[in-house]
Scaffold this motif. Structure first.
Motif, PDB file in Angstrom:
ATOM      1  N   LYS A   3       0.900  -1.132  -0.046  1.00 53.58           N
ATOM      2  CA  LYS A   3       0.077   0.098   0.029  1.00 53.58           C
ATOM      3  C   LYS A   3       0.803   1.272  -0.121  1.00 53.58           C
ATOM      4  CE  LYS A   3      -3.986  -1.688   2.489  1.00 53.58           C
ATOM      5  NZ  LYS A   3      -4.970  -1.374   3.382  1.00 53.58           N
ATOM      6  N   ASP A  27      -4.282   4.488  -1.952  1.00 51.40           N
ATOM      7  CA  ASP A  27      -4.267   3.202  -2.115  1.00 51.40           C
ATOM      8  C   ASP A  27      -5.722   2.721  -2.582  1.00 51.40           C
ATOM      9  OD1 ASP A  27      -2.649   0.763  -2.408  1.00 51.40           O
ATOM     10  OD2 ASP A  27      -4.249  -0.153  -1.017  1.00 51.40           O
ATOM     11  N   GLU A  28      -6.600   3.039  -1.684  1.00 57.94           N
ATOM     12  CA  GLU A  28      -8.070   2.471  -1.912  1.00 57.94           C
ATOM     13  C   GLU A  28      -8.904   3.789  -1.691  1.00 57.94           C
ATOM     14  OE1 GLU A  28     -10.061  -1.013  -0.334  1.00 57.94           O
ATOM     15  OE2 GLU A  28     -11.681  -0.354  -0.934  1.00 57.94           O
ATOM     16  N   ASP A  30     -13.251   5.515  -2.521  1.00 59.31           N
ATOM     17  CA  ASP A  30     -14.428   5.001  -2.991  1.00 59.31           C
ATOM     18  C   ASP A  30     -14.666   5.368  -4.267  1.00 59.31           C
ATOM     19  OD1 ASP A  30     -14.325   7.804  -2.317  1.00 59.31           O
ATOM     20  OD2 ASP A  30     -16.131   8.014  -1.162  1.00 59.31           O
ATOM     21  N   ALA A  52      -6.082   6.642  -7.750  1.00 58.93           N
ATOM     22  CA  ALA A  52      -6.160   5.499  -6.647  1.00 58.93           C
ATOM     23  C   ALA A  52      -5.696   4.284  -7.205  1.00 58.93           C
ATOM     24  CB  ALA A  52      -7.415   5.611  -5.887  1.00 58.93           C
ATOM     25  N   ARG A  53      -5.416   3.148  -6.273  1.00 58.40           N
ATOM     26  CA  ARG A  53      -4.921   2.092  -7.159  1.00 58.40           C
ATOM     27  C   ARG A  53      -6.081   1.278  -7.166  1.00 58.40           C
ATOM     28  NH1 ARG A  53      -0.800  -2.594  -4.870  1.00 58.40           N
ATOM     29  NH2 ARG A  53      -1.783  -2.370  -2.849  1.00 58.40           N
ATOM     30  N   THR A  54      -7.260   1.314  -6.265  1.00 60.08           N
ATOM     31  CA  THR A  54      -8.356   0.606  -6.571  1.00 60.08           C
ATOM     32  C   THR A  54      -9.387   1.578  -5.883  1.00 60.08           C
ATOM     33  OG1 THR A  54      -8.349  -0.161  -4.394  1.00 60.08           O
ATOM     34  CG2 THR A  54      -7.625  -1.580  -6.407  1.00 60.08           C
ATOM     35  N   GLN A  55     -10.723   1.341  -6.328  1.00 62.85           N
ATOM     36  CA  GLN A  55     -11.880   2.127  -5.941  1.00 62.85           C
ATOM     37  C   GLN A  55     -12.895   1.357  -5.513  1.00 62.85           C
ATOM     38  OE1 GLN A  55     -12.497   6.000  -8.563  1.00 62.85           O
ATOM     39  NE2 GLN A  55     -12.709   3.979  -9.855  1.00 62.85           N
ATOM     40  N   SER A  56     -13.534   1.454  -4.230  1.00 63.36           N
ATOM     41  CA  SER A  56     -14.757   0.810  -4.002  1.00 63.36           C
ATOM     42  C   SER A  56     -15.968   1.212  -4.399  1.00 63.36           C
ATOM     43  CB  SER A  56     -14.719   1.020  -2.358  1.00 63.36           C
ATOM     44  OG  SER A  56     -14.829   1.966  -1.763  1.00 63.36           O
ATOM     45  N   SER A  68     -13.635  -1.337 -10.292  1.00 64.59           N
ATOM     46  CA  SER A  68     -12.064  -0.919 -10.202  1.00 64.59           C
ATOM     47  C   SER A  68     -11.133  -1.826  -9.539  1.00 64.59           C
ATOM     48  CB  SER A  68     -12.099   0.236  -9.381  1.00 64.59           C
ATOM     49  OG  SER A  68     -13.188   0.976 -10.021  1.00 64.59           O
ATOM     50  N   LEU A  70      -7.496  -4.400  -8.996  1.00 65.95           N
ATOM     51  CA  LEU A  70      -6.166  -3.800  -9.028  1.00 65.95           C
ATOM     52  C   LEU A  70      -5.631  -3.909 -10.570  1.00 65.95           C
ATOM     53  CD1 LEU A  70      -4.517  -5.740  -5.895  1.00 65.95           C
ATOM     54  CD2 LEU A  70      -4.604  -3.240  -6.330  1.00 65.95           C
ATOM     55  N   TYR A  74      -7.060   4.601 -12.420  1.00 62.49           N
ATOM     56  CA  TYR A  74      -8.216   5.293 -11.841  1.00 62.49           C
ATOM     57  C   TYR A  74      -7.790   6.592 -11.249  1.00 62.49           C
ATOM     58  CZ  TYR A  74      -9.367   0.283 -11.806  1.00 62.49           C
ATOM     59  OH  TYR A  74      -9.461  -1.107 -11.993  1.00 62.49           O
TER      60      TYR A  74
END
Ligand code: BTN
Length: 267
Positions: A3, A27-28, A30, A52-56, A68, A70, A74
């Motif tokens: 992270k 890192d993550e 929304d 962001a590396r991922t989105q929720s 979204s 890994l 994004y």
């Protein structure tokens, strides 16, 4: 990469790019668009980039979910162009062109489906979500959200999306480096944004048309008020899709979901 390595490395990298004035890296998150809009409302300068590396809760057009996982890119850019508000929507055409050119610089034959889906062999590889605010005559801010399926494993998308999506990883024998891709993207973005700021809109639309496979196609467009069908024959100076219906009428469409007849399942 763990992270904190992602946050540190990406912040350092974005700081080397001329176009990026303030990187905000997670890192993550929304949704990078939600955070970028909040920052823009609070006065963030042009060139603020949220990544962001991922989105929720990644968001797509028409309030759809943007899955979204890994490996994807994004990001959301805050822009404050000094142009009348009605020109702001052209930024989504411009961004689609920038993404398509960036993807194609690595090989895959990216094309644009009106207004701003970037696809390879009919499968979506990237999407753009533009959100703006202004007062009739002047833009306050534009947030340009970009999601790119760079190195995602398609198995990490829902089964409904797997058949309609692709990624660079899926199209190429070797993965493309995340930072190399971003560098090409921002360099291309900066070039076209200068063209946009210079109000050379025709230049952008002419290139967009050359990179789009929509014109000349029989299409079905789902709009807020109903579905229209006919042949897409042009895009006007504001990005409206011009459709000739089977009855011979002309329809001008501001926004909608465009489907190609030759890709529809007629069974
Ligand atoms: C579309 O529906 O095609 C647009 C998808 C846009 C997704 C991107 S990912 C980064 C940014 N943050 C979001 O929540 N959405 C956009």
């Amino acid at each position: 990469m763990n992270k904190s390595t992602f946050v540190k490395k990406t912040t350092m990298f974005l700081n080397t790019l001329d176009f990026v004035k303030k990187p905000v890296v997670f890192d993550e998150l929304d949704s990078t668009n939600l955070t970028a809009k909040a920052l823009a409302k609070a006065g963030a300068e042009e060139g603020t980039v949220v990544i962001a590396r991922t989105q929720s809760h990644g968001r797509g057009r028409f309030d759809r979910i943007w899955q979204s996982p890994l490996g994807g890119i994004y990001l959301s850019l805050v822009l404050r162009p000094s142009v009348p508000i009605q020109q702001a929507s052209l930024l989504s055409f411009m961004t689609a062109l920038v993404v398509a050119k960036t993807v194609r610089s690595y090989g895959p034959q990216a094309m644009i489906k009106w207004p701003n889906d970037v696809r390879v062999k009919g499968r979506k590889i990237a999407g753009i979500l533009l959100e703006s605010e202004g007062d009739g005559s002047k833009v306050d801010y534009v947030v340009v959200g970009v999601g790119i399926n760079l190195s995602i494993d398609l198995k990490n998308l829902s089964s409904a999306l797997q058949g309609k999506s692709t990624s660079l990883l899926n199209e190429l024998p070797c993965p493309v480096d995340y930072y190399d891709f971003l560098k090409t993207f921002f360099r291309t973005f900066e070039h076209f944004y200068t063209v946009f700021q210079g109000q050379r809109y025709e230049e952008i639309l002419t290139e967009w048309k050359a990179w789009s496979d929509t014109l000349g196609k029989r299409v079905k467009v789902k709009t807020m008020t109903g579905t229209l069908q006919g042949t897409a024959y042009d895009v006007d100076h504001s990005g409206f899709l011009l459709l000739r219906t089977e009855k011979g009428d002309t329809k001008k469409i501001l926004s909608g979901d465009c489907l190609y007849f030759d890709e529809l399942d007629h069974t």
